[in-house]
Write a protein that holds these residues in place. Structure first.
Motif, PDB file in Angstrom:
ATOM      1  N   PHE A 198       0.821  -1.203   0.000  1.00 18.19           N
ATOM      2  CA  PHE A 198       0.000   0.000   0.000  1.00 18.19           C
ATOM      3  C   PHE A 198       0.863   1.264   0.000  1.00 18.19           C
ATOM      4  N   VAL A 199       0.389   2.286  -0.716  1.00 14.05           N
ATOM      5  CA  VAL A 199       1.115   3.558  -0.773  1.00 14.05           C
ATOM      6  C   VAL A 199       0.462   4.639   0.080  1.00 14.05           C
ATOM      7  N   THR A 200      -0.667   4.322   0.694  1.00 15.97           N
ATOM      8  CA  THR A 200      -1.250   5.115   1.780  1.00 15.97           C
ATOM      9  C   THR A 200      -1.814   4.134   2.794  1.00 15.97           C
ATOM     10  N   GLY A 201      -2.073   4.637   3.985  1.00 12.83           N
ATOM     11  CA  GLY A 201      -2.825   3.863   4.951  1.00 12.83           C
ATOM     12  C   GLY A 201      -4.304   3.995   4.682  1.00 12.83           C
ATOM     13  N   PRO A 202      -5.161   3.376   5.505  1.00 13.13           N
ATOM     14  CA  PRO A 202      -6.608   3.491   5.311  1.00 13.13           C
ATOM     15  C   PRO A 202      -7.100   4.916   5.544  1.00 13.13           C
ATOM     16  N   VAL A 246       6.611  -1.714   7.411  1.00 14.57           N
ATOM     17  CA  VAL A 246       5.326  -1.521   8.068  1.00 14.57           C
ATOM     18  C   VAL A 246       4.254  -2.292   7.301  1.00 14.57           C
ATOM     19  N   LEU A 247       3.289  -2.833   8.029  1.00 15.91           N
ATOM     20  CA  LEU A 247       2.103  -3.458   7.448  1.00 15.91           C
ATOM     21  C   LEU A 247       0.924  -2.534   7.731  1.00 15.91           C
ATOM     22  N   LEU A 248       0.334  -1.976   6.676  1.00 16.93           N
ATOM     23  CA  LEU A 248      -0.758  -1.013   6.848  1.00 16.93           C
ATOM     24  C   LEU A 248      -2.132  -1.680   6.861  1.00 16.93           C
ATOM     25  N   GLY A 249      -2.227  -2.889   6.355  1.00 20.44           N
ATOM     26  CA  GLY A 249      -3.491  -3.624   6.404  1.00 20.44           C
ATOM     27  C   GLY A 249      -4.457  -3.280   5.305  1.00 20.44           C
ATOM     28  N   SER A 250      -4.567  -2.012   4.991  1.00 19.01           N
ATOM     29  CA  SER A 250      -5.423  -1.549   3.895  1.00 19.01           C
ATOM     30  C   SER A 250      -4.973  -0.151   3.517  1.00 19.01           C
ATOM     31  N   GLY A 251      -5.602   0.404   2.502  1.00 18.37           N
ATOM     32  CA  GLY A 251      -5.227   1.723   2.014  1.00 18.37           C
ATOM     33  C   GLY A 251      -5.274   1.744   0.505  1.00 18.37           C
ATOM     34  N   THR A 252      -4.413   2.531  -0.109  1.00 13.05           N
ATOM     35  CA  THR A 252      -4.341   2.625  -1.569  1.00 13.05           C
ATOM     36  C   THR A 252      -3.284   1.654  -2.074  1.00 13.05           C
ATOM     37  N   PRO A 253      -3.690   0.625  -2.853  1.00 12.63           N
ATOM     38  CA  PRO A 253      -2.692  -0.314  -3.356  1.00 12.63           C
ATOM     39  C   PRO A 253      -1.847   0.332  -4.449  1.00 12.63           C
ATOM     40  N   LEU A 254      -0.598  -0.106  -4.547  1.00 16.00           N
ATOM     41  CA  LEU A 254       0.262   0.429  -5.584  1.00 16.00           C
ATOM     42  C   LEU A 254      -0.200  -0.002  -6.960  1.00 16.00           C
ATOM     43  N   PHE A 255      -0.541  -1.269  -7.107  1.00 14.23           N
ATOM     44  CA  PHE A 255      -0.924  -1.777  -8.424  1.00 14.23           C
ATOM     45  C   PHE A 255      -2.398  -2.169  -8.421  1.00 14.23           C
ATOM     46  N   PRO A 256      -3.134  -1.743  -9.467  1.00 13.54           N
ATOM     47  CA  PRO A 256      -4.550  -2.099  -9.540  1.00 13.54           C
ATOM     48  C   PRO A 256      -4.721  -3.586  -9.802  1.00 13.54           C
ATOM     49  N   PRO A 257      -5.926  -4.132  -9.526  1.00 12.25           N
ATOM     50  CA  PRO A 257      -6.173  -5.540  -9.837  1.00 12.25           C
ATOM     51  C   PRO A 257      -5.954  -5.811 -11.334  1.00 12.25           C
ATOM     52  N   HIS A 258      -5.489  -7.006 -11.611  1.00  6.44           N
ATOM     53  CA  HIS A 258      -5.292  -7.461 -12.995  1.00  6.44           C
ATOM     54  C   HIS A 258      -4.234  -6.632 -13.729  1.00  6.44           C
ATOM     55  N   THR A 259      -3.238  -6.133 -12.994  1.00  2.00           N
ATOM     56  CA  THR A 259      -2.114  -5.462 -13.647  1.00  2.00           C
ATOM     57  C   THR A 259      -1.411  -6.448 -14.580  1.00  2.00           C
ATOM     58  N   PRO A 260      -1.141  -6.056 -15.832  1.00  2.00           N
ATOM     59  CA  PRO A 260      -0.479  -6.980 -16.763  1.00  2.00           C
ATOM     60  C   PRO A 260       0.905  -7.384 -16.263  1.00  2.00           C
ATOM     61  N   GLN A 261       1.343  -8.550 -16.655  1.00  2.00           N
ATOM     62  CA  GLN A 261       2.687  -8.992 -16.308  1.00  2.00           C
ATOM     63  C   GLN A 261       3.718  -8.078 -16.968  1.00  2.00           C
ATOM     64  N   ARG A 262       4.740  -7.748 -16.198  1.00  2.07           N
ATOM     65  CA  ARG A 262       5.852  -6.948 -16.708  1.00  2.07           C
ATOM     66  C   ARG A 262       7.146  -7.559 -16.193  1.00  2.07           C
ATOM     67  N   PRO A 263       8.066  -7.925 -17.070  1.00  2.00           N
ATOM     68  CA  PRO A 263       9.348  -8.425 -16.567  1.00  2.00           C
ATOM     69  C   PRO A 263      10.141  -7.295 -15.928  1.00  2.00           C
ATOM     70  N   LEU A 264      10.752  -7.598 -14.792  1.00  2.00           N
ATOM     71  CA  LEU A 264      11.561  -6.630 -14.060  1.00  2.00           C
ATOM     72  C   LEU A 264      12.983  -7.169 -13.923  1.00  2.00           C
ATOM     73  N   THR A 265      13.948  -6.288 -14.105  1.00  5.26           N
ATOM     74  CA  THR A 265      15.347  -6.637 -13.883  1.00  5.26           C
ATOM     75  C   THR A 265      15.854  -5.830 -12.702  1.00  5.26           C
ATOM     76  N   GLN A 266      16.234  -6.512 -11.642  1.00  8.33           N
ATOM     77  CA  GLN A 266      16.684  -5.807 -10.450  1.00  8.33           C
ATOM     78  C   GLN A 266      18.041  -5.177 -10.692  1.00  8.33           C
ATOM     79  N   GLY A 287      -1.605   5.933   9.641  1.00 10.79           N
ATOM     80  CA  GLY A 287      -0.337   5.223   9.683  1.00 10.79           C
ATOM     81  C   GLY A 287       0.540   5.417   8.469  1.00 10.79           C
ATOM     82  N   GLY A 288       0.059   6.153   7.474  1.00  5.75           N
ATOM     83  CA  GLY A 288       0.786   6.279   6.215  1.00  5.75           C
ATOM     84  C   GLY A 288       2.059   7.100   6.304  1.00  5.75           C
ATOM     85  N   ASP A 289       2.196   7.930   7.331  1.00  3.45           N
ATOM     86  CA  ASP A 289       3.424   8.723   7.462  1.00  3.45           C
ATOM     87  C   ASP A 289       4.659   7.835   7.589  1.00  3.45           C
ATOM     88  N   ALA A 290       4.466   6.612   8.079  1.00  2.00           N
ATOM     89  CA  ALA A 290       5.601   5.696   8.243  1.00  2.00           C
ATOM     90  C   ALA A 290       6.249   5.337   6.911  1.00  2.00           C
TER      91      ALA A 290
END
Length: 205
Positions: free
Chosen positions: A15-19, A168-188, A30-33
């Motif tokens: 989550f990128v915000t808290g509830p 931190v575990l926020l439990g709920s809030g604004t998720p970073l990725f919406p449901p059904h986000t397409p697969q994207r390969p990531l290279t660390q 709790g999002g300030d954390a």
């Protein structure tokens, strides 16, 4: 080369915000954390913030985030983009309707009403112009909110994903990725663990 960087702080549970985020509490309960790292005295946190913001040629944000930073309790002379580590890059806001007035009139605002892809294109033009003027490569940074960053990654508009993983575990809030986000390969590309956060950088395929 101008990169398109999505840069955002996120909780361990995604989550990128808290509830309950809103005008009075932009990061929710709790999002300030999530942003402890950006204001810490840890030398690695400070260096990361300084280096990243120094490369910011233009910054993209959504309308909800603009309303927060331009609102009465938003940015001021002491707080703002980069927590004082950078000058004043151009800011490009994705919105359906530009605001009637802007409180932070000393900043360079552009309002794009034709969608996220056009906003990123406008920001790239501004960043490339700033790069030419300074004689160094500068980036476009998508700073949020969560819907803007998540949608840009999902649409393949981002070349680099920079996550600041807060312990931190926020439990709920604004998720970073919406449901059904397409697969994207990531290279660390890098991992930096500091006293406040784990900073992760990926190239996005």
């Amino acid at each position: 080369m101008t990169r398109i960087i999505a840069d955002i702080s996120v909780s361990l549970d995604g989550f990128v915000t808290g509830p309950g985020p809103g005008p009075e509490s932009g990061l929710g309960a709790g999002g300030d954390a999530l942003h402890t790292w950006a204001f810490s005295d840890d030398p690695d946190d400070r260096r990361l913030l300084r280096e990243a913001t120094a490369r910011s040629g233009a910054v993209v944000l959504g309308r909800r985030l603009f309303d927060l930073v331009d609102g009465p309790g938003g940015w001021n002379d002491e707080t703002g983009y980069g927590a004082g580590e950078v000058g004043k890059p151009a800011f490009v806001v994705v919105t359906s309707t530009p605001p009637a007035a802007v409180r932070l009139a000393d900043l360079d605002w552009t309002f794009v009403t034709t969608g996220l892809a056009d906003a990123i294109a406008a920001a790239r033009t501004r960043a490339e112009a700033a790069s030419a003027a300074r004689g160094t490569d500068l980036d476009v940074v998508l700073m949020g909110g969560g819907a803007t960053v998540g949608s840009a990654v999902a649409a393949g508009l981002v070349s680099t994903l920079s996550l600041h993983l807060a312990p931190v575990l926020l439990g709920s809030g604004t998720p970073l990725f919406p449901p059904h986000t397409p697969q994207r390969p990531l290279t660390q590309r890098s991992v930096l663990r500091t006293s406040t956060s784990t900073h992760l950088v990926y190239d996005v395929g």
